[in-house]
Design a protein around this motif. Sequence first.
Motif, PDB file in Angstrom:
ATOM      1  N   THR A   1       0.831  -1.211   0.000  1.00 39.46           N
ATOM      2  CA  THR A   1       0.000   0.000   0.000  1.00 39.46           C
ATOM      3  C   THR A   1       0.858   1.251   0.000  1.00 39.46           C
ATOM      4  OG1 THR A   1      -1.752  -1.170   1.190  1.00 39.46           O
ATOM      5  CG2 THR A   1      -1.817   1.227   1.222  1.00 39.46           C
ATOM      6  N   THR A   2       1.941   1.225   0.769  1.00 39.53           N
ATOM      7  CA  THR A   2       2.840   2.377   0.829  1.00 39.53           C
ATOM      8  C   THR A   2       3.518   2.622  -0.513  1.00 39.53           C
ATOM      9  OG1 THR A   2       3.255   1.939   3.183  1.00 39.53           O
ATOM     10  CG2 THR A   2       4.825   3.349   2.026  1.00 39.53           C
ATOM     11  N   VAL A   3       3.978   1.553  -1.151  1.00 37.96           N
ATOM     12  CA  VAL A   3       4.637   1.687  -2.456  1.00 37.96           C
ATOM     13  C   VAL A   3       3.669   2.253  -3.487  1.00 37.96           C
ATOM     14  CG1 VAL A   3       5.746   0.437  -4.339  1.00 37.96           C
ATOM     15  CG2 VAL A   3       6.312  -0.129  -1.974  1.00 37.96           C
ATOM     16  N   LEU A   4       2.438   1.750  -3.510  1.00 38.18           N
ATOM     17  CA  LEU A   4       1.442   2.240  -4.462  1.00 38.18           C
ATOM     18  C   LEU A   4       1.126   3.714  -4.226  1.00 38.18           C
ATOM     19  CD1 LEU A   4      -1.049  -0.779  -4.661  1.00 38.18           C
ATOM     20  CD2 LEU A   4       0.546  -0.005  -6.427  1.00 38.18           C
ATOM     21  N   GLN A   5       1.055   4.104  -2.963  1.00 42.70           N
ATOM     22  CA  GLN A   5       0.777   5.519  -2.667  1.00 42.70           C
ATOM     23  C   GLN A   5       1.904   6.408  -3.161  1.00 42.70           C
ATOM     24  OE1 GLN A   5      -1.695   7.249  -2.217  1.00 42.70           O
ATOM     25  NE2 GLN A   5      -1.987   7.949  -0.128  1.00 42.70           N
ATOM     26  N   CYS A   6       3.138   5.988  -2.968  1.00 42.48           N
ATOM     27  CA  CYS A   6       4.273   6.772  -3.465  1.00 42.48           C
ATOM     28  C   CYS A   6       4.268   6.833  -4.985  1.00 42.48           C
ATOM     29  CB  CYS A   6       5.586   6.166  -2.965  1.00 42.48           C
ATOM     30  SG  CYS A   6       5.831   6.276  -1.174  1.00 42.48           S
ATOM     31  N   GLN A   7       3.874   5.739  -5.631  1.00 41.66           N
ATOM     32  CA  GLN A   7       3.792   5.748  -7.091  1.00 41.66           C
ATOM     33  C   GLN A   7       2.682   6.670  -7.581  1.00 41.66           C
ATOM     34  OE1 GLN A   7       3.626   1.338  -7.533  1.00 41.66           O
ATOM     35  NE2 GLN A   7       5.342   1.588  -8.942  1.00 41.66           N
TER      36      GLN A   7
ATOM     37  N   PHE B   1       1.894   9.392  -6.185  1.00 45.31           N
ATOM     38  CA  PHE B   1       2.436  10.748  -6.037  1.00 45.31           C
ATOM     39  C   PHE B   1       3.569  11.023  -7.026  1.00 45.31           C
ATOM     40  CE2 PHE B   1       1.275  10.456  -1.271  1.00 45.31           C
ATOM     41  CZ  PHE B   1      -0.021  10.860  -1.552  1.00 45.31           C
ATOM     42  N   ASP B   2       4.061   9.984  -7.707  1.00 48.73           N
ATOM     43  CA  ASP B   2       5.262  10.120  -8.549  1.00 48.73           C
ATOM     44  C   ASP B   2       6.430  10.645  -7.725  1.00 48.73           C
ATOM     45  OD1 ASP B   2       3.775   9.236 -10.655  1.00 48.73           O
ATOM     46  OD2 ASP B   2       3.497  11.202 -11.579  1.00 48.73           O
ATOM     47  N   ALA B   3       6.550  10.147  -6.496  1.00 44.33           N
ATOM     48  CA  ALA B   3       7.596  10.607  -5.586  1.00 44.33           C
ATOM     49  C   ALA B   3       8.296   9.393  -4.982  1.00 44.33           C
ATOM     50  CB  ALA B   3       7.004  11.475  -4.482  1.00 44.33           C
ATOM     51  N   ASP B   4       9.524   9.158  -5.405  1.00 47.14           N
ATOM     52  CA  ASP B   4      10.287   8.007  -4.912  1.00 47.14           C
ATOM     53  C   ASP B   4      10.957   8.366  -3.591  1.00 47.14           C
ATOM     54  OD1 ASP B   4      11.649   5.680  -4.555  1.00 47.14           O
ATOM     55  OD2 ASP B   4      13.066   5.965  -6.197  1.00 47.14           O
ATOM     56  N   ILE B   5      10.166   8.507  -2.540  1.00 47.96           N
ATOM     57  CA  ILE B   5      10.735   8.760  -1.214  1.00 47.96           C
ATOM     58  C   ILE B   5      11.254   7.474  -0.586  1.00 47.96           C
ATOM     59  CG2 ILE B   5       9.231  10.751  -0.838  1.00 47.96           C
ATOM     60  CD1 ILE B   5       7.504   9.015   0.966  1.00 47.96           C
ATOM     61  N   LEU B   6      11.068   6.334  -1.264  1.00 45.86           N
ATOM     62  CA  LEU B   6      11.564   5.044  -0.785  1.00 45.86           C
ATOM     63  C   LEU B   6      13.009   4.796  -1.202  1.00 45.86           C
ATOM     64  CD1 LEU B   6       8.394   3.001  -1.743  1.00 45.86           C
ATOM     65  CD2 LEU B   6       9.013   3.770   0.549  1.00 45.86           C
ATOM     66  N   GLY B   7      13.522   5.586  -2.114  1.00 48.90           N
ATOM     67  CA  GLY B   7      14.911   5.454  -2.523  1.00 48.90           C
ATOM     68  C   GLY B   7      15.193   4.296  -3.441  1.00 48.90           C
ATOM     69  N   MET B   8      14.206   3.840  -4.217  1.00 51.90           N
ATOM     70  CA  MET B   8      14.453   2.752  -5.165  1.00 51.90           C
ATOM     71  C   MET B   8      15.397   3.194  -6.277  1.00 51.90           C
ATOM     72  SD  MET B   8      10.701   0.979  -5.522  1.00 51.90           S
ATOM     73  CE  MET B   8       9.842   0.322  -4.076  1.00 51.90           C
TER      74      MET B   8
END
Length: 389
Positions: free
Chosen positions: A324-330, A332-339
């Motif tokens: 769910t967290t990954v989808l939410q970041c996607q 937003f178009d914001a890679d705050i996960l550092g992938m």
Amino acid sequence: MKNCRLLTFLLCASILFLLPGCWDGAELQKRAVVLMIGIDPSDQDNHNVKVSLQLARPQKFSATPRASTGSEEENTVVVSKSGVDVADAIRKIQLSVDRDLFFGHVRGLVINQHMAGSGILPLMNPLLQSRMASRETWLFVSKNPASEVLKYSPALDAIPSTYLSNFFENRLLLTQPYEATVGGFHQRLVTPGIQPIAVWLGSGDGALSAPRIEGFAAFSADKFVGGLNQQQAVGWMFVENQFPKSSLTFKCPTKQGGQFVVDIKSVKSRSRVIHAGANEPRTVITVRVKGWIEGGACVTNTDQQELAMLNQQVKSEVEKLVKTTVLQCQNFDADILGMGRNVYQFSPHDWQGDNQWDRKFPKIITTMQVQVQLDFLQTYKKFDFNPEA
């Protein structure tokens, strides 16, 4: 002998004139100590921003500081002025008070999310260049006007800025708290393949007279694009390998509405991007969780069958939370996960720049691998006591 003593005395006396003193010192009575800075859009047509400063009232701290219990006992005062930019507004505040503004104790910078959506670097740079805010200052993005956040008078602490920063450390624990500061924002901003974050504030708690932490504010470059709620913030901590030793509650797999508590002892996570050069790359996120089952409505038998069932429940919920967290970041178009940072560091031949990665990140396909190792907090074997045997 006398000449030697006289020479020694003159030498020591001359050295005294070379010793540095408090040449730029200022009396405390002549300083207005700034604790927090708030930035809002101005409601005046000829001005762009409104800056609010939370100032300490020294007379309230002359004795032992006490938490505020009413407006007549508030330990701080908020002064606001509008200006064409941040520096102009602060200059106007300085002209409106009888003391020199002192920014050495600034604990937090609060920016209204409407302004943050247009970019916060033009708002932050004047504060950093003039050393009004240090790199260790907490960075907050607020749904409500920043001036309202500064006006809170927490019932549990004499200094609102101290309460807010301590509450952040307690509510959203991070093993690397620098990530949510002004300095951490700049560090993420200039690092390839990762986007900045800040603490996201919502409506306040009337009972405690303090703002409520919603989660994390996500940025694309320096522009606010959306927020992760508290559950998604926990998922972000799992992916970023920042989850500390803490407790979490999970739903009972058999009992409707029941919950059980797991004391998380360690979390180890790793993200690996596969086929980074393709149009639709894939990432494998591995999360290893270890902890103790403290108890709950569905903890009854403490046997291996029940343990396996609870392990599976934790694995399922952690996997769902991270996805769910990954989808939410996607979204937003914001890679705050550092992938993207992972690609930049370990597959440099596939790295084509931040702009190219920003187009690929929303299309990335995520595969989860969650490993859970739990045990009961008090494991014991039951014995049937028979004194006649």
